[in-house]
Design an enzyme around this catalytic site. Structure first.
Site, PDB file in Angstrom:
ATOM      1  N   TYR A   1       0.823  -1.217   0.000  1.00  0.00           N
ATOM      2  CA  TYR A   1       0.000   0.000   0.000  1.00  0.00           C
ATOM      3  C   TYR A   1       0.859   1.271   0.000  1.00  0.00           C
ATOM      4  O   TYR A   1       0.838   2.055  -0.963  1.00  0.00           O
ATOM      5  CB  TYR A   1      -0.923  -0.052   1.223  1.00  0.00           C
ATOM      6  CG  TYR A   1      -1.701   1.201   1.522  1.00  0.00           C
ATOM      7  CD1 TYR A   1      -2.366   1.900   0.504  1.00  0.00           C
ATOM      8  CD2 TYR A   1      -1.803   1.675   2.830  1.00  0.00           C
ATOM      9  CE1 TYR A   1      -3.096   3.041   0.810  1.00  0.00           C
ATOM     10  CE2 TYR A   1      -2.532   2.805   3.135  1.00  0.00           C
ATOM     11  CZ  TYR A   1      -3.170   3.502   2.112  1.00  0.00           C
ATOM     12  OH  TYR A   1      -3.884   4.633   2.418  1.00  0.00           O
TER      13      TYR A   1
ATOM     14  N   SER B   1       6.567   3.466  13.171  1.00  0.00           N
ATOM     15  CA  SER B   1       5.137   3.656  13.410  1.00  0.00           C
ATOM     16  C   SER B   1       4.911   4.393  14.720  1.00  0.00           C
ATOM     17  O   SER B   1       5.671   4.236  15.681  1.00  0.00           O
ATOM     18  CB  SER B   1       4.485   2.268  13.487  1.00  0.00           C
ATOM     19  OG  SER B   1       3.181   2.354  13.996  1.00  0.00           O
TER      20      SER B   1
ATOM     21  N   TYR C   1       3.700  -6.704  16.988  1.00  0.00           N
ATOM     22  CA  TYR C   1       4.032  -5.950  15.777  1.00  0.00           C
ATOM     23  C   TYR C   1       4.772  -4.662  16.140  1.00  0.00           C
ATOM     24  O   TYR C   1       5.831  -4.355  15.590  1.00  0.00           O
ATOM     25  CB  TYR C   1       2.753  -5.617  14.975  1.00  0.00           C
ATOM     26  CG  TYR C   1       2.948  -4.453  14.031  1.00  0.00           C
ATOM     27  CD1 TYR C   1       3.707  -4.599  12.874  1.00  0.00           C
ATOM     28  CD2 TYR C   1       2.415  -3.188  14.323  1.00  0.00           C
ATOM     29  CE1 TYR C   1       3.920  -3.517  12.034  1.00  0.00           C
ATOM     30  CE2 TYR C   1       2.626  -2.114  13.488  1.00  0.00           C
ATOM     31  CZ  TYR C   1       3.386  -2.278  12.347  1.00  0.00           C
ATOM     32  OH  TYR C   1       3.604  -1.199  11.524  1.00  0.00           O
TER      33      TYR C   1
ATOM     34  N   LYS D   1       8.931  -2.968  15.538  1.00  0.00           N
ATOM     35  CA  LYS D   1       9.360  -1.629  15.094  1.00  0.00           C
ATOM     36  C   LYS D   1      10.284  -1.011  16.138  1.00  0.00           C
ATOM     37  O   LYS D   1      11.301  -0.390  15.811  1.00  0.00           O
ATOM     38  CB  LYS D   1       8.137  -0.716  14.892  1.00  0.00           C
ATOM     39  CG  LYS D   1       7.223  -1.150  13.759  1.00  0.00           C
ATOM     40  CD  LYS D   1       7.879  -1.002  12.419  1.00  0.00           C
ATOM     41  CE  LYS D   1       7.017  -1.527  11.290  1.00  0.00           C
ATOM     42  NZ  LYS D   1       7.700  -1.605  10.001  1.00  0.00           N
TER      43      LYS D   1
ATOM     44  N   ASP E   1      -6.313  -1.181  22.207  1.00  0.00           N
ATOM     45  CA  ASP E   1      -6.495   0.100  21.522  1.00  0.00           C
ATOM     46  C   ASP E   1      -6.128   1.275  22.431  1.00  0.00           C
ATOM     47  O   ASP E   1      -6.311   1.231  23.635  1.00  0.00           O
ATOM     48  CB  ASP E   1      -7.947   0.260  21.052  1.00  0.00           C
ATOM     49  CG  ASP E   1      -8.118  -0.039  19.575  1.00  0.00           C
ATOM     50  OD1 ASP E   1      -7.112  -0.428  18.929  1.00  0.00           O
ATOM     51  OD2 ASP E   1      -9.244   0.104  19.066  1.00  0.00           O
TER      52      ASP E   1
HETATM   53  P1  NAD Z   1       1.643  -3.546   3.180  1.00  0.00           P
HETATM   54  O1  NAD Z   1       1.427  -4.881   3.787  1.00  0.00           O
HETATM   55  O2  NAD Z   1       0.688  -3.085   2.147  1.00  0.00           O
HETATM   56  O3  NAD Z   1       3.120  -3.462   2.547  1.00  0.00           O
HETATM   57  C1  NAD Z   1       4.212  -4.190   3.024  1.00  0.00           C
HETATM   58  C2  NAD Z   1       4.739  -5.026   1.860  1.00  0.00           C
HETATM   59  O4  NAD Z   1       5.901  -5.750   2.286  1.00  0.00           O
HETATM   60  C3  NAD Z   1       3.722  -6.036   1.371  1.00  0.00           C
HETATM   61  O5  NAD Z   1       3.508  -5.854  -0.015  1.00  0.00           O
HETATM   62  C4  NAD Z   1       4.363  -7.386   1.670  1.00  0.00           C
HETATM   63  O6  NAD Z   1       4.048  -8.365   0.698  1.00  0.00           O
HETATM   64  C5  NAD Z   1       5.840  -7.036   1.713  1.00  0.00           C
HETATM   65  N1  NAD Z   1       6.667  -7.924   2.545  1.00  0.00           N
HETATM   66  C6  NAD Z   1       6.418  -8.315   3.831  1.00  0.00           C
HETATM   67  N2  NAD Z   1       7.402  -9.118   4.254  1.00  0.00           N
HETATM   68  C7  NAD Z   1       8.310  -9.203   3.252  1.00  0.00           C
HETATM   69  C8  NAD Z   1       9.539  -9.895   3.090  1.00  0.00           C
HETATM   70  N3  NAD Z   1      10.054 -10.672   4.057  1.00  0.00           N
HETATM   71  N4  NAD Z   1      10.214  -9.773   1.916  1.00  0.00           N
HETATM   72  C9  NAD Z   1       9.709  -9.001   0.931  1.00  0.00           C
HETATM   73  N5  NAD Z   1       8.546  -8.336   1.015  1.00  0.00           N
HETATM   74  C10 NAD Z   1       7.854  -8.444   2.162  1.00  0.00           C
HETATM   75  O7  NAD Z   1       1.730  -2.490   4.355  1.00  0.00           O
HETATM   76  P2  NAD Z   1       1.836  -0.903   4.283  1.00  0.00           P
HETATM   77  O8  NAD Z   1       0.630  -0.363   4.944  1.00  0.00           O
HETATM   78  O9  NAD Z   1       2.174  -0.459   2.923  1.00  0.00           O
HETATM   79  O10 NAD Z   1       3.051  -0.671   5.267  1.00  0.00           O
HETATM   80  C11 NAD Z   1       4.367  -0.390   4.799  1.00  0.00           C
HETATM   81  C12 NAD Z   1       5.276  -0.202   5.992  1.00  0.00           C
HETATM   82  O11 NAD Z   1       4.797   0.868   6.795  1.00  0.00           O
HETATM   83  C13 NAD Z   1       5.350  -1.421   6.913  1.00  0.00           C
HETATM   84  O12 NAD Z   1       6.668  -1.532   7.405  1.00  0.00           O
HETATM   85  C14 NAD Z   1       4.396  -1.058   8.033  1.00  0.00           C
HETATM   86  O13 NAD Z   1       4.731  -1.730   9.223  1.00  0.00           O
HETATM   87  C15 NAD Z   1       4.628   0.437   8.134  1.00  0.00           C
HETATM   88  N6  NAD Z   1       3.512   1.168   8.739  1.00  0.00           N
HETATM   89  C16 NAD Z   1       2.248   1.021   8.221  1.00  0.00           C
HETATM   90  C17 NAD Z   1       1.180   1.711   8.802  1.00  0.00           C
HETATM   91  C18 NAD Z   1      -0.213   1.518   8.284  1.00  0.00           C
HETATM   92  O14 NAD Z   1      -1.162   1.788   9.027  1.00  0.00           O
HETATM   93  N7  NAD Z   1      -0.436   1.100   7.049  1.00  0.00           N
HETATM   94  C19 NAD Z   1       1.414   2.556   9.886  1.00  0.00           C
HETATM   95  C20 NAD Z   1       2.714   2.694  10.377  1.00  0.00           C
HETATM   96  C21 NAD Z   1       3.760   1.977   9.791  1.00  0.00           C
HETATM   97  C1  WQD Z   2      -8.478   3.439  14.032  1.00  0.00           C
HETATM   98  C2  WQD Z   2      -9.625   3.743  14.998  1.00  0.00           C
HETATM   99  C3  WQD Z   2     -10.293   1.848  16.298  1.00  0.00           C
HETATM  100  C4  WQD Z   2     -11.805  -0.498  12.893  1.00  0.00           C
HETATM  101  C5  WQD Z   2      -3.238   0.460  13.578  1.00  0.00           C
HETATM  102  C6  WQD Z   2      -2.028  -0.223  14.156  1.00  0.00           C
HETATM  103  C7  WQD Z   2      -0.913   0.768  14.311  1.00  0.00           C
HETATM  104  C8  WQD Z   2      -0.622   1.468  12.985  1.00  0.00           C
HETATM  105  C9  WQD Z   2      -1.855   2.051  12.409  1.00  0.00           C
HETATM  106  C10 WQD Z   2       1.047   0.268  11.747  1.00  0.00           C
HETATM  107  C11 WQD Z   2      -9.458   3.119  16.379  1.00  0.00           C
HETATM  108  C12 WQD Z   2     -11.419   2.281  15.383  1.00  0.00           C
HETATM  109  C13 WQD Z   2     -11.256   0.504  13.679  1.00  0.00           C
HETATM  110  C14 WQD Z   2     -13.192  -0.800  13.024  1.00  0.00           C
HETATM  111  C15 WQD Z   2     -13.362   0.904  14.719  1.00  0.00           C
HETATM  112  N1  WQD Z   2      -0.153   0.559  11.993  1.00  0.00           N
HETATM  113  N2  WQD Z   2     -12.015   1.186  14.581  1.00  0.00           N
HETATM  114  N3  WQD Z   2     -13.905  -0.071  13.934  1.00  0.00           N
HETATM  115  O1  WQD Z   2      -5.697   0.928  15.687  1.00  0.00           O
HETATM  116  O2  WQD Z   2      -4.981   3.316  15.243  1.00  0.00           O
HETATM  117  O3  WQD Z   2      -3.613   1.513  14.444  1.00  0.00           O
HETATM  118  O4  WQD Z   2      -2.868   1.031  12.328  1.00  0.00           O
HETATM  119  O5  WQD Z   2       2.032   0.643  12.290  1.00  0.00           O
HETATM  120  O6  WQD Z   2       0.208   0.049  14.733  1.00  0.00           O
HETATM  121  O7  WQD Z   2      -2.361  -0.736  15.434  1.00  0.00           O
HETATM  122  O8  WQD Z   2      -5.826   1.908  13.345  1.00  0.00           O
HETATM  123  O9  WQD Z   2      -7.522   1.856  11.563  1.00  0.00           O
HETATM  124  O10 WQD Z   2      -7.331  -0.107  13.141  1.00  0.00           O
HETATM  125  O11 WQD Z   2      -8.252   2.033  13.994  1.00  0.00           O
HETATM  126  O12 WQD Z   2     -14.059   1.517  15.524  1.00  0.00           O
HETATM  127  O13 WQD Z   2     -13.740  -1.693  12.367  1.00  0.00           O
HETATM  128  O14 WQD Z   2     -10.815   3.162  14.456  1.00  0.00           O
HETATM  129  O15 WQD Z   2     -10.808   1.436  17.533  1.00  0.00           O
HETATM  130  O16 WQD Z   2     -10.004   4.010  17.301  1.00  0.00           O
HETATM  131  P1  WQD Z   2      -5.094   1.915  14.794  1.00  0.00           P
HETATM  132  P2  WQD Z   2      -7.244   1.345  12.932  1.00  0.00           P
END
Ligand code: NAD
Ligand code: WQD
Length: 361
Positions: free
Chosen positions: A19, A137, A162, A166, A309
């Site tokens: 993503y 994150s 998770y 990080k 949460d």
């Molecule tokens: P995502 O799952 O869409 O993207 C991560 C990609 O990494 C995936 O396409 C997956 O197939 C690939 N991948 C996982 N393990 C792998 C491996 N061992 N080798 C090669 N590829 C691998 O997730 P995203 O939302 O795009 O997140 C990207 C980064 O940002 C991640 O590190 C995630 O932890 C971090 N992040 C995401 C969020 C969020 O809410 N989306 C928030 C904070 C941090």
């Molecule tokens: C957002 C708000 C839920 C779904 C997660 C990971 C965090 C980071 C970001 C990677 C909260 C509420 C959600 C639903 C709801 N990712 N909710 N009904 O929990 O802030 O964080 O993603 O690093 O590590 O934990 O994101 O989108 O799940 O929730 O009411 O069906 O929406 O309780 O208040 P969150 P979220």
């Protein structure tokens, strides 16, 4: 600053089919970088022919992405890619990110995220590449002691595995930057990324079941899910629902371009930046905006708080503003409109598939 800023040419993007990775590649290409992307398709659609998301990225930008289906746990394979390309900098997105799954399968998460990072760092070092942008994150902060959250806020009091991957990686990066000053690293702590590219051609399309608020809400709006469960309306917040700092994924992408510009022109050792808007939005508020801009109705069902949460969190984003010259420009309305455009143009995602909630091993 005088003259042209030194800039990285070839950038390796891990998790590039995912993503945030795919949206970031758009911005990197449009800023003149060459991108080599890798992904193992653990959570993205794709096969040996490549990634449909990255093909759309090529359509959007009119530029080519070199792609390898590769796993960070396969160190020789990563080594080969570094032998083939003179990678100047790595943007490391690849990780597993499902909080619930991480609690059930801690070893899977430590192996994939922490060992994957270790392998990458070793291969980078052996190829003389010391420039890294890491996806961290806001989860590293745990339940905030004060708001807004600055980068100085203590980390480590985390309630899920998770998030701990990080945190451990950030600690590793600290040790590394102290031990060997060739490293030049920026760790970006994302708040809650949402939205999609405004073309509607790329968006969020995980292969694992998703649980985040915006994609779930969009499924309800599409009629694919009957109701949105709101986890808790008894929080100590203005309307009782949880508060987060939602950030448009294209604003997040431009934060990476800004980080690369800083890295390419300066020796920073290790720097950490929050990427958020600085504004808190409740679940109820996000639902209201989504309904208003998309003209849909989201049936709600209030349930108990979700385990682990946080009540409320939003960023102090001023450090990124002063040091990276970066700021967000996209509104909550645009986050909803752009996500909805992607969902309605691609109701089945990139390809029709059966979603599984199977925990892979
Ligand atoms: P995502 O799952 O869409 O993207 C991560 C990609 O990494 C995936 O396409 C997956 O197939 C690939 N991948 C996982 N393990 C792998 C491996 N061992 N080798 C090669 N590829 C691998 O997730 P995203 O939302 O795009 O997140 C990207 C980064 O940002 C991640 O590190 C995630 O932890 C971090 N992040 C995401 C969020 C969020 O809410 N989306 C928030 C904070 C941090
Ligand atoms: C957002 C708000 C839920 C779904 C997660 C990971 C965090 C980071 C970001 C990677 C909260 C509420 C959600 C639903 C709801 N990712 N909710 N009904 O929990 O802030 O964080 O993603 O690093 O590590 O934990 O994101 O989108 O799940 O929730 O009411 O069906 O929406 O309780 O208040 P969150 P979220």
């Amino acid at each position: 600053t005088e003259g042209a800023m030194p800039r990285f040419k070839t950038i390796l993007v891990t998790g590039g089919a995912g993503y945030i990775g795919s949206h970031c590649v758009v911005d990197l290409l449009q800023n003149g970088h060459e991108v080599v992307a890798i992904d193992n398709f653990a959570n993205a659609v794709g096969d040996d022919d490549g990634s449909p998301a990255l093909r759309k990225v090529e359509e959007i930008t009119g530029k080519k992405v070199t792609f390898y289906r590769a796993d960070l746990l396969d160190k020789p394979q990563i080594n080969d890619i570094f032998d083939k390309h003179s990678v100047e900098c790595v943007v490391h997105f690849a990780a597993l990110k499902a909080v619930g799954e991480s609690m059930a399968q801690p070893l899977l998460y430590y192996q994939n995220n922490v060992l994957g990072m270790l392998n990458l760092l070793e291969v980078m070092r052996s190829h003389g590449c010391f420039q890294l942008v890491f996806s961290s994150s806001c989860t590293v902060y745990g339940e905030p002691e004060r708001l807004p959250i600055t980068e100085e806020h203590p980390t480590g009091k985390i309630t899920n595995v998770y998030g701990r991957t990080k945190y451990f990686i950030e600690e590793m990066l600290k040790d590394l930057s102290v031990a060997d000053e060739r490293w030049n690293i920026i760790s970006l702590r994302y708040f809650n990324p949402v939205g999609a590219h405004p073309s509607g051609l790329i968006g969020e399309d995980p292969t694992k079941e998703f649980t985040n608020l915006m994609p779930f809400m969009a499924q309800v709006a599409l009629g694919k899910k009957p109701v949105l469960t709101v986890f808790g309306n008894d929080y100590n917040t203005p309307d009782g629902t949880g508060v987060r700092d939602y950030i448009h994924v294209m604003d997040l992408a431009s934060g990476h371009v800004a980080a690369l510009n800083l890295l390419s022109a300066n020796h920073v050792g290790l720097k950490v930046y929050n990427l958020g808007t600085g504004k808190g939005v409740s679940v109820k508020q996000l639902v209201d905006v989504f309904e208003r801009v998309t003209g849909t109705r989201i049936p709600l069902q209030y349930e108990a708080r979700r385990l682990g949460d946080i009540t409320a969190m939003w960023a102090d984003a001023s450090l990124a503003r002063t040091e990276l010259g970066w700021t967000t420009t996209r509104s909550v309305e645009e986050m909803c409109t752009d996500f909805w455009r992607w969902q309605t143009m691609n109701p089945d995602g990139y390809v029709k598939k059966n979603k599984t909630s199977v925990i892979v091993n």
